[in-house]
Write a protein that holds these residues in place. Structure first.
Motif, mmCIF file in Angstrom:
data_model
loop_
_atom_site.group_PDB
_atom_site.id
_atom_site.type_symbol
_atom_site.label_atom_id
_atom_site.label_comp_id
_atom_site.label_asym_id
_atom_site.label_seq_id
_atom_site.Cartn_x
_atom_site.Cartn_y
_atom_site.Cartn_z
ATOM 1 N N CYS A 197 0.855 -1.186 0.000
ATOM 2 C CA CYS A 197 0.000 0.000 0.000
ATOM 3 C C CYS A 197 0.896 1.243 0.000
ATOM 4 O O CYS A 197 1.778 1.368 0.846
ATOM 5 C CB CYS A 197 -0.891 -0.028 1.233
ATOM 6 S SG CYS A 197 -1.825 1.486 1.466
ATOM 7 N N CYS A 204 -0.016 3.456 3.412
ATOM 8 C CA CYS A 204 0.477 3.069 4.743
ATOM 9 C C CYS A 204 1.797 2.303 4.669
ATOM 10 O O CYS A 204 2.356 1.942 5.702
ATOM 11 C CB CYS A 204 -0.585 2.288 5.518
ATOM 12 S SG CYS A 204 -0.882 0.606 4.936
ATOM 13 N N CYS A 237 -6.254 -1.782 0.123
ATOM 14 C CA CYS A 237 -5.440 -2.170 1.278
ATOM 15 C C CYS A 237 -6.326 -2.593 2.450
ATOM 16 O O CYS A 237 -7.177 -1.827 2.895
ATOM 17 C CB CYS A 237 -4.550 -0.992 1.704
ATOM 18 S SG CYS A 237 -3.652 -1.318 3.246
ATOM 19 N N HIS A 256 -5.426 -2.928 5.443
ATOM 20 C CA HIS A 256 -5.002 -2.253 6.682
ATOM 21 C C HIS A 256 -5.620 -0.861 6.787
ATOM 22 O O HIS A 256 -6.149 -0.486 7.834
ATOM 23 C CB HIS A 256 -3.477 -2.150 6.741
ATOM 24 C CG HIS A 256 -2.785 -3.470 6.652
ATOM 25 N ND1 HIS A 256 -3.039 -4.510 7.520
ATOM 26 C CD2 HIS A 256 -1.856 -3.938 5.778
ATOM 27 C CE1 HIS A 256 -2.292 -5.546 7.195
ATOM 28 N NE2 HIS A 256 -1.570 -5.235 6.141
ATOM 29 N N CYS A 257 -5.541 -0.056 5.692
ATOM 30 C CA CYS A 257 -5.982 1.341 5.789
ATOM 31 C C CYS A 257 -7.053 1.709 4.769
ATOM 32 O O CYS A 257 -7.483 2.858 4.719
ATOM 33 C CB CYS A 257 -4.786 2.283 5.646
ATOM 34 S SG CYS A 257 -4.215 2.455 3.947
#
Ligand SMILES: [Zn+2]
Lengths: 128, 389
Positions: free
Chosen positions: A31, A34, A45, A47-48
């Motif tokens: 990503c 991040c 992504c 995660h974010c």
């Protein structure tokens, strides 16, 4: 058409992974927002939630997080979770190794050239 | 809004068959539905809410509501694998509390034995459209070997042993010997488990649940209706649910969704694990029980192996009687889904209707917990806490 081929046809977002792997390049999805890698690869992504993801060359190095030997299969095989040097843990097979040598924590490296029945190169590992 | 005290389980029925070649899938669902309604003292025309998982024939509730000729004003076919039915009781209580239905019927049935079971561990029934499919299935993942990887990691991190895993099966067999309908009624020793075929390291054949035909059903209703019926009152105190997954590659095989569903259920019930006299804990494999007992708070993380050893799960012997019907390891695991039998045995215990040899004395609080799907990839956890009023 194999079920795996069918599965890949459903997933245009990861097409590049499979074509790169077939050429001997193991890529991870990162990503740009991040700067974290994730597994399995996806366009957004996990995660974010940024859509700014891209393929980057990976080391192909990792360690065995867990494994099992599927002993009732026609040809017994080793299935494993490998934690990559870049962070994510992925499901894979450990190939070309005595089952007795496989253990949690052992270093492994990507093993190119292993294909599913329909010629699709799979990301599998061998003891390093 | 809390469901604590808002609904009661008034009917419960487990099909007596474990092999049903001469019955259709819809017929099995109908038989358990009518069994649970008769147990409650209700009829099919009282049902206005229907709940089912992925085991029903057809799309969601359509075909079974049609087959039974029900008139429902609420339906829910949430599918979290074998734990679905425990979640359904939670959803039924929510719907009842919200006034969306008065009498909720939950069914599970299947005939995998009669329809043939693949050898070497069941394949997933997943679809190639799933985004995770290509990253798991080509490596030969089966239900069996992915649970085996959880067991392997648990042993590595916490020193859990094959003998401790085996104790879960030993306890189940001690209970199943008293259940005339159980598929496997022979007593099993730790050595029997360790000497059975190693199927996927570290799991042996006897670490795995049975495959059976049959099913079960429960009926949930509002307090005013429950009090008019003649059955012992089994009140819903709390419930929780959660989904655990691979988290973008942050894999941790040592815990389950039960960590979250259990905490939510205990909070809603305003109870702690120490209050629980009997627990139905999903036993697809022996390792499943150990991980869930930790996650539910019956022991610390990593202590599960020591907790289950030496008969601690056997009624009349140990500290926490678990799966006194023989569980999915010995009694019944219809459609490869154990959720409904977990609720049914918990209801039997609270009513004092378990087999006398396994009935827990003064059983006032019971817990039913399930893990549906794959412990090592994606799964749902559902926890239900119920009380004899
Ligand atoms: Zn990101």
């Amino acid at each position: 058409m194999s079920v795996l081929r069918e599965a890949l046809d459903h997933q245009p977002e990861t097409k590049a992974f499979w074509s790169e792997l077939a050429e001997g390049r193991f890529k991870l999805c990162y990503c740009r927002a991040c700067e974290r890698a994730h597994w399995y690869p996806r366009a957004i992504c996990p995660h974010c939630a940024s859509p700014e993801t891209e393929w980057r060359a990976a080391s192909g190095q990792g360690t065995i997080y867990s494994y099992s030997i599927a002993r009732t299969a026609a040809e017994p095989f080793a299935i494993a979770y490998v934690t990559l040097a870049e962070g994510p843990t992925m499901m894979t097979n450990i190939v070309g190794s005595d089952f007795a040598e496989i253990a949690i924590g052992k270093p492994v490296e990507i093993a190119f050239g292993h294909e599913a029945e329909d010629g699709i190169t799979l990301p599998v590992f061998r003891l390093a | 809004m809390s469901i604590n005290g808002q609904a009661y389980i008034v009917g419960a029925y487990e099909h007596p068959l474990r092999k049903a070649p001469d019955k259709s899938l819809a017929q099995l669902h109908a038989e358990v539905a009518l069994g649970a309604l008769a147990d409650a003292g209700l009829s099919k025309d009282d049902v206005d809410g229907y709940f089912c998982g992925g085991d029903v024939p057809g799309t969601g509730p359509f075909s079974m509501v049609d087959y039974l000729n029900l008139r429902v004003r609420h339906a829910d076919s949430t599918n979290i694998g074998g734990a679905s039915y425990i979640l359904h009781v939670n959803h039924a209580a929510q719907a009842i509390a919200a006034g969306k239905c008065d009498v909720a019927l939950v069914t599970l049935a299947g005939r995998p034995r009669s329809e043939g079971v693949p050898k070497g561990g069941l394949k997933r029934t997943d679809s190639p459209v799933q985004p995770d499919y290509a990253w798991e299935t080509p490596f030969g993942m089966t239900i069996l070997n992915v649970y085996a990887m959880c067991a392997m990691r648990h042993m590595h991190e916490f020193g859990t042993t094959a003998e401790q895993l085996a104790w879960v099966k030993v306890a189940a067999s001690h209970h199943a010997q008293h259940n005339p309908n159980a598929m496997l009624r022979d007593l099993v020793t730790v050595d029997d488990v360790l000497n059975s075929t190693l199927v996927a390291d570290p799991l042996h054949k006897l670490d795995c649940c049975i495959v059976s035909d049959g099913g079960g059903a429960v009926v949930v209703t509002r307090p005013e209706i429950a009090r008019q019926l003649k059955r012992p009152l089994v009140k819903i105190r709390g419930a929780g649910e959660a989904v655990k997954h691979t988290a973008g590659g942050a894999i941790d095989l040592t815990y389950s969704a039960g960590r979250f569903s259990g905490a939510a259920a205990f909070a809603e019930a305003n109870l702690t694990p120490a209050d629980v006299k009997y627990a139905s804990v999903y036993d697809s494999f022996t390792i499943t029980v150990i991980v869930q007992l930790e996650d539910l708070g019956f022991c610390a993380k990593g202590e599960g192996g020591r907790f289950v050893a030496d008969g601690n799960l056997i009624a009349g012997v140990g500290r926490l009687p678990v799966n006194t019907d023989g569980g999915g390891l010995c009694n019944n695991h219809p459609f490869n889904r154990g959720g409904i039998t977990k609720i049914i045995e918990a209801v039997r215990q609270l009513r004092g209707e378990a087999h006398p040899a396994v009935q827990v004395a003064n059983c006032d609080i019971a817990l039913a917990h399930g893990t549906g799907g794959m412990l090592g990839t994606r799964h749902g956890g559902a926890t239900l806490i119920i009380e004899r009023e």
